[in-house]
Design a protein around this motif. Sequence first.
Motif, mmCIF file in Angstrom:
data_model
loop_
_atom_site.group_PDB
_atom_site.id
_atom_site.type_symbol
_atom_site.label_atom_id
_atom_site.label_comp_id
_atom_site.label_asym_id
_atom_site.label_seq_id
_atom_site.Cartn_x
_atom_site.Cartn_y
_atom_site.Cartn_z
ATOM 1 N N MET A 247 -62.113 -13.233 23.017
ATOM 2 C CA MET A 247 -61.233 -13.466 24.160
ATOM 3 C C MET A 247 -61.285 -12.326 25.179
ATOM 4 S SD MET A 247 -57.879 -14.710 21.992
ATOM 5 C CE MET A 247 -56.880 -14.641 23.479
ATOM 6 N N GLY A 248 -62.078 -11.288 24.890
ATOM 7 C CA GLY A 248 -62.087 -10.121 25.765
ATOM 8 C C GLY A 248 -60.854 -9.262 25.618
ATOM 9 N N ILE A 249 -60.285 -9.267 24.419
ATOM 10 C CA ILE A 249 -59.069 -8.518 24.127
ATOM 11 C C ILE A 249 -59.382 -7.399 23.143
ATOM 12 C CG2 ILE A 249 -56.762 -8.634 23.088
ATOM 13 C CD1 ILE A 249 -56.932 -9.955 25.825
ATOM 14 N N GLY A 250 -58.811 -6.222 23.379
ATOM 15 C CA GLY A 250 -58.920 -5.116 22.447
ATOM 16 C C GLY A 250 -57.538 -4.684 21.989
ATOM 17 N N PHE A 251 -57.487 -3.897 20.928
ATOM 18 C CA PHE A 251 -56.212 -3.370 20.424
ATOM 19 C C PHE A 251 -56.305 -1.867 20.287
ATOM 20 C CE2 PHE A 251 -55.450 -7.761 19.395
ATOM 21 C CZ PHE A 251 -54.068 -7.879 19.609
ATOM 22 N N LEU A 252 -55.231 -1.213 20.671
ATOM 23 C CA LEU A 252 -55.198 0.242 20.761
ATOM 24 C C LEU A 252 -54.341 0.828 19.655
ATOM 25 C CD1 LEU A 252 -56.203 2.499 22.654
ATOM 26 C CD2 LEU A 252 -54.052 2.277 23.905
ATOM 27 N N ASP B 153 -44.933 4.097 13.869
ATOM 28 C CA ASP B 153 -45.119 2.653 13.858
ATOM 29 C C ASP B 153 -46.399 2.188 14.532
ATOM 30 O OD1 ASP B 153 -44.403 3.167 16.448
ATOM 31 O OD2 ASP B 153 -42.459 2.205 16.325
ATOM 32 N N GLY B 154 -47.268 3.084 14.874
ATOM 33 C CA GLY B 154 -48.556 2.697 15.420
ATOM 34 C C GLY B 154 -49.464 3.915 15.450
ATOM 35 N N GLY B 155 -50.718 3.727 15.149
ATOM 36 C CA GLY B 155 -51.615 4.873 15.156
ATOM 37 C C GLY B 155 -53.050 4.459 14.951
ATOM 38 N N PRO B 156 -53.978 5.397 15.007
ATOM 39 C CA PRO B 156 -55.401 5.079 14.871
ATOM 40 C C PRO B 156 -55.729 4.567 13.477
ATOM 41 C CG PRO B 156 -55.042 7.451 14.866
ATOM 42 C CD PRO B 156 -53.729 6.828 15.225
ATOM 43 N N TRP B 157 -56.827 3.835 13.405
ATOM 44 C CA TRP B 157 -57.254 3.213 12.153
ATOM 45 C C TRP B 157 -57.298 4.227 11.009
ATOM 46 C CZ3 TRP B 157 -60.943 -1.468 12.685
ATOM 47 C CH2 TRP B 157 -61.046 -2.146 11.462
ATOM 48 N N SER B 158 -57.779 5.415 11.299
ATOM 49 C CA SER B 158 -57.968 6.415 10.244
ATOM 50 C C SER B 158 -56.668 6.856 9.599
ATOM 51 C CB SER B 158 -58.692 7.637 10.809
ATOM 52 O OG SER B 158 -57.951 8.213 11.871
ATOM 53 N N LEU C 40 -55.247 15.595 23.977
ATOM 54 C CA LEU C 40 -55.052 16.449 25.152
ATOM 55 C C LEU C 40 -56.305 17.272 25.439
ATOM 56 C CD1 LEU C 40 -51.394 17.709 24.589
ATOM 57 C CD2 LEU C 40 -52.206 16.253 26.454
ATOM 58 N N GLU C 41 -56.946 17.755 24.386
ATOM 59 C CA GLU C 41 -58.177 18.525 24.565
ATOM 60 C C GLU C 41 -59.264 17.667 25.203
ATOM 61 O OE1 GLU C 41 -61.523 20.831 21.806
ATOM 62 O OE2 GLU C 41 -59.548 20.358 20.973
ATOM 63 N N MET C 42 -59.383 16.423 24.779
ATOM 64 C CA MET C 42 -60.377 15.530 25.372
ATOM 65 C C MET C 42 -60.019 15.190 26.820
ATOM 66 S SD MET C 42 -61.541 12.920 22.296
ATOM 67 C CE MET C 42 -59.911 12.579 21.642
ATOM 68 N N TYR C 43 -58.723 15.016 27.070
ATOM 69 C CA TYR C 43 -58.288 14.686 28.434
ATOM 70 C C TYR C 43 -58.663 15.802 29.409
ATOM 71 C CZ TYR C 43 -55.190 13.840 32.388
ATOM 72 O OH TYR C 43 -54.693 13.641 33.657
ATOM 73 N N HIS C 44 -58.384 17.030 29.015
ATOM 74 C CA HIS C 44 -58.679 18.165 29.898
ATOM 75 C C HIS C 44 -60.144 18.574 29.837
ATOM 76 C CE1 HIS C 44 -54.541 18.830 31.028
ATOM 77 N NE2 HIS C 44 -54.163 18.859 29.763
ATOM 78 N N GLY C 45 -60.870 18.086 28.822
ATOM 79 C CA GLY C 45 -62.271 18.442 28.667
ATOM 80 C C GLY C 45 -63.205 17.355 29.130
ATOM 81 N N LYS C 46 -63.746 16.597 28.177
ATOM 82 C CA LYS C 46 -64.799 15.633 28.530
ATOM 83 C C LYS C 46 -64.288 14.461 29.355
ATOM 84 C CE LYS C 46 -64.634 13.026 24.145
ATOM 85 N NZ LYS C 46 -65.446 12.594 22.983
ATOM 86 N N TRP C 47 -62.963 14.203 29.355
ATOM 87 C CA TRP C 47 -62.458 13.134 30.212
ATOM 88 C C TRP C 47 -62.242 13.595 31.645
ATOM 89 C CZ3 TRP C 47 -58.029 10.745 26.742
ATOM 90 C CH2 TRP C 47 -58.606 10.273 25.552
ATOM 91 N N GLY C 48 -62.301 14.890 31.879
ATOM 92 C CA GLY C 48 -62.198 15.433 33.227
ATOM 93 C C GLY C 48 -60.800 15.593 33.766
ATOM 94 N N GLY C 49 -59.777 15.297 32.980
ATOM 95 C CA GLY C 49 -58.402 15.505 33.422
ATOM 96 C C GLY C 49 -57.958 14.612 34.557
ATOM 97 N N PRO D 206 -60.235 6.626 29.134
ATOM 98 C CA PRO D 206 -61.111 6.766 27.957
ATOM 99 C C PRO D 206 -60.396 6.603 26.621
ATOM 100 C CG PRO D 206 -61.650 8.438 29.587
ATOM 101 C CD PRO D 206 -60.389 7.773 30.059
ATOM 102 N N VAL D 207 -59.067 6.726 26.596
ATOM 103 C CA VAL D 207 -58.353 6.560 25.336
ATOM 104 C C VAL D 207 -58.489 5.134 24.818
ATOM 105 C CG1 VAL D 207 -56.058 5.849 26.182
ATOM 106 C CG2 VAL D 207 -56.243 7.238 24.116
#
Length: 437
Positions: A223-228, A312-317, A416-425, A430-431
């Motif tokens: 359906m073109g749907i993702g889950f976060l 009540d919600g978090g990454p798969w890992s 936060l490190e990714m946001y200020h780093g490889k995501w360019g802030g 990208p999340v």
Amino acid sequence: MLISQGHTMSELLSHVRGPSYCIRSENVKCMADCSSFVSNIGNSTDASKTDTRVISFPSLPLKTTTRMIMQRLHLESSGSGVQCYKRGHRVIVGASPSTEDATIATAPLTKEDLVAYLASGCKTKEKWRIGTENEKFGFEIKTLRPMKYEQIADLLNGIAERFDWEKIMEGDNVIGLKQGKQSISLEPGGQFELSGAPLETLHQTCAEVNSHLYEVKAVAEEMGIGFLGIGFHPKWGVKDIPVMPKVNLDFSSEVDMIRKFRAGLALQPDFMSGKLSPIPGELPTLNDWENHLATIYPEVRLKRYLEMRGADGGPWSSLCALPAFWVGILYDEVSLQSVLDITSDWTPEERQMLRNKVPKSGLKTPFRDGLLRHVAEEVVKLAKGGLERRGFKESGFLNEVAEVVRTGVTPAEKLLEMYHGKWGGQSVDPVFVELLY
């Protein structure tokens, strides 16, 4: 929920809200006298220190035959002088009643009835079970916008048809699914929530959640749907979240909300005597008591179990790691007593300080003569010991939280490190890839 709305020890280890759990803690005891039971809960901040006679409290008959539709992770306790609350559930208002059949009360409920409801869950240790729950945000992959109800309905229908789930309807609208003792419910903001079956081991609960995510992905991707896998929507505000077709009452402003809230509170006790003006003569049932308990939002919610509300919600890992943490602590007497000993002299001021500072500084928060990380290290060690003593080879599920403690870097800090780093802030977009289920 936002990260800043409350912080239990599981959050101190993950900092990004993970799955939500219901726990029956062994420091709440079954009392011979029901009134004493309620008084002790209401008047003591440390139930483990209650000085009262403790006896075995067998399951008590209820006025209705309850069937658990909305499952949450629960840790059940024994009826051998230690706390005892049977697994409960959450009701979808106006859709799926909490009991097998709708009931009509013929006599007013008493305080003893309400206490008996809570006390009816005593189980011996060999019958203790684990159930897990997790929420996730659905979004359109092309636009990153929240799912509309029409898309959610298509997804629920697709899962029902392909994987043999039974639909939960409100009028003509599908708002959930059930299969055996599992259920999929639809939260007010459109979050998908798995409420798992009561299972014996963490291996079983982890397999269950993985199976659920496979089924959801199989239909959603078409359906073109993702889950976060995150605790709150990172991009869109309340005004952007579609309204779900459930029965709720709206308010136009903060003042209007307060007025309605006060009016509602003032009228509710009349209901106990059948004097609620909109429904004169109608008496509350245990369904209503269950609904009432579900409207209370402390960090630990008391029903026929103790619900740990810090995640009540978090990454798969993390979905298999946080249940392991609570099982290792609360299903092992040595670990449980050790945690009570560690925290027994924490002052209300210190607890509030941790609530205020941990969202910003995580495990680096100064606490007494060190850092909070030192407390986390000790508690995770206790959880591991508790799991090892269970004998199911479950301690490996703790690896995710153990790594957080080892490094001292929480998942939120990594983002936060990714946001200020490889995501360019510049963007949080990208999340949606980083934490995609």
